[in-house]
Design an enzyme around this catalytic site. Sequence first.
Site, mmCIF file in Angstrom:
data_model
loop_
_atom_site.group_PDB
_atom_site.id
_atom_site.type_symbol
_atom_site.label_atom_id
_atom_site.label_comp_id
_atom_site.label_asym_id
_atom_site.label_seq_id
_atom_site.Cartn_x
_atom_site.Cartn_y
_atom_site.Cartn_z
ATOM 1 N N GLU A 179 2.633 -8.440 -0.755
ATOM 2 C CA GLU A 179 1.913 -7.447 -1.559
ATOM 3 C C GLU A 179 2.227 -7.570 -3.047
ATOM 4 O OE1 GLU A 179 2.203 -3.629 0.449
ATOM 5 O OE2 GLU A 179 1.953 -4.626 2.369
ATOM 6 N N HIS A 381 -1.971 4.962 15.729
ATOM 7 C CA HIS A 381 -1.126 4.432 14.663
ATOM 8 C C HIS A 381 0.308 4.330 15.151
ATOM 9 C CE1 HIS A 381 0.917 4.909 10.523
ATOM 10 N NE2 HIS A 381 0.382 3.703 10.572
ATOM 11 N N HIS A 382 0.927 3.191 14.896
ATOM 12 C CA HIS A 382 2.345 2.991 15.180
ATOM 13 C C HIS A 382 3.043 2.507 13.921
ATOM 14 C CE1 HIS A 382 1.540 2.014 19.741
ATOM 15 N NE2 HIS A 382 1.619 3.323 19.523
ATOM 16 N N GLU A 383 3.699 3.399 13.202
ATOM 17 C CA GLU A 383 4.505 2.955 12.054
ATOM 18 C C GLU A 383 5.930 2.747 12.554
ATOM 19 O OE1 GLU A 383 3.956 2.093 8.622
ATOM 20 O OE2 GLU A 383 5.972 1.430 9.153
ATOM 21 N N HIS A 461 -0.503 -3.833 9.870
ATOM 22 C CA HIS A 461 -0.142 -3.714 8.452
ATOM 23 C C HIS A 461 1.293 -4.218 8.258
ATOM 24 C CE1 HIS A 461 -3.418 -1.371 6.338
ATOM 25 N NE2 HIS A 461 -3.907 -1.796 7.489
ATOM 26 N N GLU A 462 1.575 -4.674 7.037
ATOM 27 C CA GLU A 462 2.825 -5.404 6.753
ATOM 28 C C GLU A 462 3.007 -6.473 7.833
ATOM 29 O OE1 GLU A 462 2.108 -1.987 5.170
ATOM 30 O OE2 GLU A 462 3.151 -1.716 7.067
ATOM 31 N N GLU A 480 -3.394 -6.428 7.280
ATOM 32 C CA GLU A 480 -3.271 -6.248 5.833
ATOM 33 C C GLU A 480 -2.761 -7.585 5.282
ATOM 34 O OE1 GLU A 480 -1.528 -2.554 3.225
ATOM 35 O OE2 GLU A 480 -0.139 -3.626 4.498
ATOM 36 N N GLU A 486 -4.567 0.908 -1.060
ATOM 37 C CA GLU A 486 -3.514 1.924 -1.208
ATOM 38 C C GLU A 486 -2.785 1.812 -2.550
ATOM 39 O OE1 GLU A 486 -1.129 1.022 2.244
ATOM 40 O OE2 GLU A 486 0.004 -0.508 1.201
#
Length: 686
Positions: A179, A381-383, A461-462, A480, A486
């Site tokens: 990023e 969603h799984h963060e 993501h990440e 992502e 964002e």
Amino acid sequence: MRYPSSLGLAISLTVGVVAHINTAQAASFSVQSPDKQLIFTISDEKSQPKYQVSFQGKIIINPSSLGFDFARAPSMRDNMYIRNTSTASHHDTWQQPWGEAREITDHHNELLVTFADKTTQVDQYRVRIRVFDDGLGFRYEVNKNNARYITRELTEFSITDSGESQAWWIPARGWNRYEYTYHTTPLHDASHVHTPFTFKNKHGVHMSIHEAALVDYAGMTLNQRRPGTFISDLTPWSDGIAVKTNGQFKSPWRTIQVGDQATDLLNSHLILNLNEPNKLGDVSWVEPGKYTGIWWGMHIGQHTWGSGEKHGATTERTKAYLNFSAEHGFDGVLVEGWNTGWDGDWFFNGDVFSFTDAYPDFDIAAIKAHAEKVGARLIGHHETSGNVSNYRAQMEAAFALYAQSGVTQVKTGYVADGGNIKRIDARGHPRFEWHDGQFMVNEYLDNIKLAAKYKISINTHEPIKDTGLRRTYPNWLTREGARGQEFNAWGTPPNPPEHTPMLAFTRMLAGPMDFTPGIFDMGFNGLGDKTNRPQTTLAKQLALYVVLYSPVQMAADLPKNYLAKPDAFQFIKDVPTDWEQSIALAGEVGDYVVFARQERAKKHYTGEDWYLGAITDEHARELKIDLDFLVPGKRYEAHIYQDGAQANWQHNPYALTIKKQQVTHKDTLSLRLAASGGAAIRFKAL
Ligand code: NOJ
Ligand code: CA
């Protein structure tokens, strides 16, 4: 096979493959692309495996090393000769279940070269090379041997005329993973970079180095050791080893996409062609589509992920979003922050996340019932905040809960600094890994495979960078892996105007990206805010849906901001996310880009409409676009969403002209893009 010494003699072996025999001590073999423009040559001169590449008669990669160093075993670097070669040619087409194109042509010539040790006569490795018109790939294949731990891969990319080449890149092994904003520099200033690594030489030849089919291996970064010579720098495990094998392995394909103009890179299917076919069988349950989410509100500080008065993920709000989504034709609503563990500083909460317990104000059963009633879905969603062992322990239960709640898509997240993914090893000790090391490469793919068992598709993501595995595992929908929208919410700084035309020629060469376009309120803190706002016009936000390919696209803004601009919103409602074919029509890296895409026939899409997206950097520009991609003899009603005459991203981002006009494939459209502006067009077949 070995050929007799015969200076200057070239023996033609099969279509596209030529052996050049120079001396009794050295042999070299070449394989060329079907169109004969691109030639890969491999040799054992001076007993060292090396390759070089030429394009249109000029060398583009100078002789470059191959090989490995291992822990506790001899290197595979030198004292080798080519013992054996074989060749093959391939030409067919295959279908993607979803994608930027339905049909993909795979046309290449292959050369397989076996290197053996001169002293022991033992085979060391084979190099399999495939040369296509749009680029080439080569991979190592190592049979069972005692060398199990790779400490270094020695693959080099030695760029010809490097002193006069220009590069576009992001740094590797940094805290912010992929990023970063892109650098535009002389190639010599690209010190240690991620792939896809895009550059052009003084003849205007554009190239991009990347990899395909990254499985059970470390991600490759490129380290410039001598001016112009990049060496494969594999991201290591926490114990310093690069790759752990059982002595038998195949490396990912090392790829070089090549074209004489920038858009050639975008029209290439090299990475997909070098991946294995679908291993999941029937994937009719994998569905592209569009979604909204309880998401942007958290990023701009209106809501929180954690519990309390500003909690975003409430039952009531989710129902309202489901209503909005169903009414406007979206498939689902992403909800972040419904599960416990977000309170406090969630960046560092990886140990305490539950993936099944909901906050008291979120009733997943009631939401499932409401979703079924209105005809939209909850998107899960799984963060993990980078604690992958905590996630691993709950993963199966988490997918089971979602499957039973009607969820078919989950967004995962691995927010942690580079080198800070926490895993608990077999002895119970915490170890800290990179997102792109072998441990995580395997972890990400295991997540995809387990999700498939529950007929769930994943948006990571990440992530680890994309290397085309969506072909083999079509439930790996998108990811992502670059700065997304964002960054425009919380600055540091936001994405500059050139960011998206840069992504098109760099990050997007890897595969789909969940950029999350569609912010309609650019001035949530006032347009004068220098750090917290998208630096684009409204028309550019629309164009991103066509330019930045993803099979799932978000309408990222708050519903009220769409309701305030229903005319512009219509484009987001119309635009599909699954394509029959895609064509990059024009563009230069980091400056501007124009894509045309034909919708794929599916559900209410007839397959006859085309869409066009054009975006520019900080410079306004006028583009002339031939509509010769449209079907001859057909009439279309073009719905054009274009920057207004006075538009510019800084002071007047909302000036948007929407007009309808009839066109055919013989017409040329003149489009004026404002500074950081764009144009989005639907060609509705009449
Ligand atoms: C980072 C992701 O990119 C973003 O979309 C998400 O909202 C946060 N992590 C929280 O999971
Ligand atoms: Ca992110």
